[in-house]
Design an enzyme around this catalytic site. Structure first.
Site, PDB file in Angstrom:
ATOM      1  N   ASP A  53      41.574 -41.125  -4.202  1.00 14.18           N
ATOM      2  CA  ASP A  53      42.896 -40.521  -4.418  1.00 14.18           C
ATOM      3  C   ASP A  53      42.775 -39.004  -4.441  1.00 14.18           C
ATOM      4  OD1 ASP A  53      45.373 -39.656  -5.232  1.00 14.18           O
ATOM      5  OD2 ASP A  53      45.297 -40.618  -7.211  1.00 14.18           O
ATOM      6  N   GLU A 132      21.730 -15.200  -6.710  1.00 14.41           N
ATOM      7  CA  GLU A 132      21.049 -15.081  -8.006  1.00 14.41           C
ATOM      8  C   GLU A 132      22.089 -15.334  -9.103  1.00 14.41           C
ATOM      9  OE1 GLU A 132      19.586 -11.100  -7.863  1.00 14.41           O
ATOM     10  OE2 GLU A 132      17.879 -11.590  -6.577  1.00 14.41           O
ATOM     11  N   GLU A 134      23.439 -15.944 -12.592  1.00 10.71           N
ATOM     12  CA  GLU A 134      23.108 -15.749 -14.003  1.00 10.71           C
ATOM     13  C   GLU A 134      23.992 -16.650 -14.864  1.00 10.71           C
ATOM     14  OE1 GLU A 134      21.958 -11.025 -13.273  1.00 10.71           O
ATOM     15  OE2 GLU A 134      23.837 -11.574 -14.267  1.00 10.71           O
ATOM     16  N   GLU A 214      17.666 -12.706 -18.945  1.00 12.53           N
ATOM     17  CA  GLU A 214      18.442 -11.607 -18.378  1.00 12.53           C
ATOM     18  C   GLU A 214      18.788 -10.576 -19.450  1.00 12.53           C
ATOM     19  OE1 GLU A 214      19.725  -9.776 -16.191  1.00 12.53           O
ATOM     20  OE2 GLU A 214      18.930 -10.715 -14.385  1.00 12.53           O
ATOM     21  N   GLU A 222      18.348 -16.217 -15.740  1.00 15.71           N
ATOM     22  CA  GLU A 222      18.459 -16.246 -14.289  1.00 15.71           C
ATOM     23  C   GLU A 222      17.318 -17.087 -13.727  1.00 15.71           C
ATOM     24  OE1 GLU A 222      19.325 -12.572 -12.179  1.00 15.71           O
ATOM     25  OE2 GLU A 222      17.756 -13.036 -10.710  1.00 15.71           O
ATOM     26  N   HIS A 271      24.358 -11.886  -7.507  1.00 13.77           N
ATOM     27  CA  HIS A 271      24.033 -11.074  -6.337  1.00 13.77           C
ATOM     28  C   HIS A 271      23.659 -12.007  -5.192  1.00 13.77           C
ATOM     29  CE1 HIS A 271      22.555  -8.370  -9.829  1.00 13.77           C
ATOM     30  NE2 HIS A 271      23.856  -8.239  -9.668  1.00 13.77           N
ATOM     31  N   ARG A 342      21.073  -0.094  -7.609  1.00 14.72           N
ATOM     32  CA  ARG A 342      21.810  -1.234  -8.153  1.00 14.72           C
ATOM     33  C   ARG A 342      23.220  -0.877  -8.611  1.00 14.72           C
ATOM     34  NH1 ARG A 342      16.556  -2.939  -8.576  1.00 14.72           N
ATOM     35  NH2 ARG A 342      16.249  -5.199  -8.532  1.00 14.72           N
ATOM     36  N   GLU A 361      21.818  -7.170   0.000  1.00 15.28           N
ATOM     37  CA  GLU A 361      22.238  -7.839  -1.224  1.00 15.28           C
ATOM     38  C   GLU A 361      23.643  -7.355  -1.579  1.00 15.28           C
ATOM     39  OE1 GLU A 361      20.266  -8.247  -5.621  1.00 15.28           O
ATOM     40  OE2 GLU A 361      20.755  -6.233  -4.929  1.00 15.28           O
ATOM     41  N   ARG A 363      26.422  -7.302  -4.302  1.00 12.39           N
ATOM     42  CA  ARG A 363      26.286  -7.429  -5.744  1.00 12.39           C
ATOM     43  C   ARG A 363      27.563  -7.759  -6.530  1.00 12.39           C
ATOM     44  NH1 ARG A 363      21.590  -5.780  -7.814  1.00 12.39           N
ATOM     45  NH2 ARG A 363      22.473  -4.958  -9.743  1.00 12.39           N
TER      46      ARG A 363
END
Length: 472
Positions: A53, A132, A134, A214, A222, A271, A342, A361, A363
């Site tokens: 359903d 990644e 967390e 972390e 992580e 990330h 970063r 990457e 972020r």
């Protein structure tokens, strides 16, 4: 190695499986499931499917068109690590029995279409993904909201706020706020629990590269998986969440992937590492390019940055996401790129000079996202950047958090709320329609569903408003 339907049926017999659990994902991004006796799984099940359903699944069908079909994917077969009775788990695609084809709102189908579209462009034949995710490991969570009260209460044996609590005895070693990154036990209280999570993942076929505490207090963690193709990685991320939550529960703990559950400490991001390959060769590497990036990789970044505001609707898809994405704090909100930096939305990792390791990457995303939709949207933004040669401009080598107000004003930024992200998606979504990957119907269903969440929060008084305004 991918299994065939016949091999799965042989596995059922050899492993003395009693039940088969059929898992699929709803539109917001939670796994749903139904379970059938093992003898009900036949070779025809992998082509004809099993009915259910769809009207009771979030974001799917109305009640007058509720009949849907689950088609198991034999390549996803794994023995469920938490069922007491031997149970085989299979991830399914959702089919529409009337249209005789894949259901257009099935997020897994959208991820598969994104992979097919990449191949059709001739740009690359595979994209690799490494999220990644967390999360917080907690001891207790209570929350309620009604006409006369609204609150949440979080607790963790690791929470720094418990440094003075009578625990008979309180042994200390609770990570200070924003100082939870990489301490050894006993300050890292969850080394063994995370290792058990990793061992369970490995038994289920997930390749894990590392795990660690972390930055935040209260058990933030992580666990990093080795990269994999798009749909496979989205499958793995759902299995990852399932394993993390159930291992924690086995030990009397609970896990949340909420982006920002704790005030004035780091939230949980996700990330997302990405790269394109063709005929077994990486396409993002150029030894002479900036950060050893190829021109194609720069164009891919250009697509991500251009469409960043619209991407937020899928990559940061909750109202809570924007408690993390606040200018000047821990998460990147400015749409810039840089090597190692970063504080930029796009970082180019510089750990290795190997062409195979060259990746970018992104972020801003967080683990509240539906990975099938988020990864597909990111890929389409990158492809759009490559096809239209959208150069990202000069890299930003400064710490964005230290820029002056005038410098910050010149940088494009992510939306400041889910409502702004949804408006950005409405204004900029043609790139998602390329190759028929996303549809207008899916996008409208997503916006409508998420606007319901925006309104739900907008209508409710916030507890801290009483501290601010009660005495007015």
């Amino acid at each position: 190695m991918s299994l065939t339907a016949k091999e799965v049926l042989r596995m059922v017999k050899e492993q003395q499986v009693e039940f088969v659990d059929l898992k699929f994902i709803d539109l917001p991004g939670l796994w749903q499931h139904m379970t059938i006796p093992a003898e009900a799984l036949t070779e025809e099940s992998f082509t004809e499917g099993i009915g259910f359903d769809g009207s009771s699944i979030r974001g799917f069908k109305s009640i007058h068109e509720s009949d849907m079909i689950l088609i198991p994917d034999p390549s996803t077969a794994v023995i469920d690590p938490f069922c007491e009775i031997p149970t085989l788990s299979l991830i399914c695609n959702v089919f529409d029995p009337v249209k005789k084809g894949p259901y257009e709102r099935d997020p897994r189908y959208i991820a598969q279409k994104a992979e097919a579209y990449l191949k059709s462009t001739g740009i690359a034949d595979v994209s690799y993904w490494g999220p990644e995710a967390e999360f917080f490991i907690l001891d207790d969570i209570r929350f309620d909201q009604n006409q006369h009260c609204g609150y949440y209460f979080i607790d963790s044996i690791e929470g720094f706020w418990n440094s003075g609590r009578e625990e008979n005895p309180n042994l200390g070693y609770k990570p200070r706020y924003k100082e939870g990154y990489f301490p050894v036990p006993p300050t890292d209280n969850y080394q063994n629990l995370r290792s058990e999570m990793v061992m369970t993942m490995q038994r289920c076929g997930i390749v894990v590269e590392c795990h660690h505490h972390e930055v935040a207090t209260a058990g933030q963690a992580e666990i990093d998986m080795r990269f994999a193709p798009l749909t496979q990685m989205a499958d793995q991320l759902m299995l990852f969440k399932y394993i993390v939550k159930n291992v924690a529960r086995r030990h009397g703990k609970t896990v949340t992937f909420m982006p920002k559950p704790i005030f004035q400490d780091n939230g949980s991001g996700m990330h997302v590492h990405q790269s394109l390959w063709k005929e077994g060769k990486p396409l993002f590497f150029d030894p002479n390019g900036y950060a050893q990036l190829s021109e194609l990789a720069l164009y891919y970044i250009g697509g991500l940055l251009k469409h960043g505001p619209a991407l937020a609707a899928f990559c940061s898809p909750t109202t809570n996401s924007y408690k993390r994405l606040v200018p000047g704090f821990e998460a990147p909100v400015y749409l810039a790129y840089s090597q190692r930096n970063r504080s930029a939305a796009v970082r180019i990792p510089m750990y290795s000079n190997s062409p195979n390791a060259k990746r970018i990457e992104y972020r801003p995303p967080d683990p509240s996202c539906n990975p099938y939709l988020a990864f597909a949207a990111l890929l389409l933004a990158g492809i759009d950047g490559i096809k239209n040669k959208i150069h990202p401009g000069e890299p930003l080598e400064k710490d964005i958090y230290e820029l002056s107000p005038e410098e910050l004003a010149a940088l494009p930024a992510l939306p400041g709320s889910l409502e702004e992200a949804l408006k950005a998606l409405e204004a900029d979504h043609d790139f998602l329609l390329a190759g028929g990957v996303f549809t207008e119907d899916l996008l409208q269903a997503w916006v409508d569903y998420k606007r319901g969440e925006v309104d739900a929060i907008r209508l409710r008084p916030h507890p801290y408003e009483f501290a601010l305004y009660f005495d007015i």
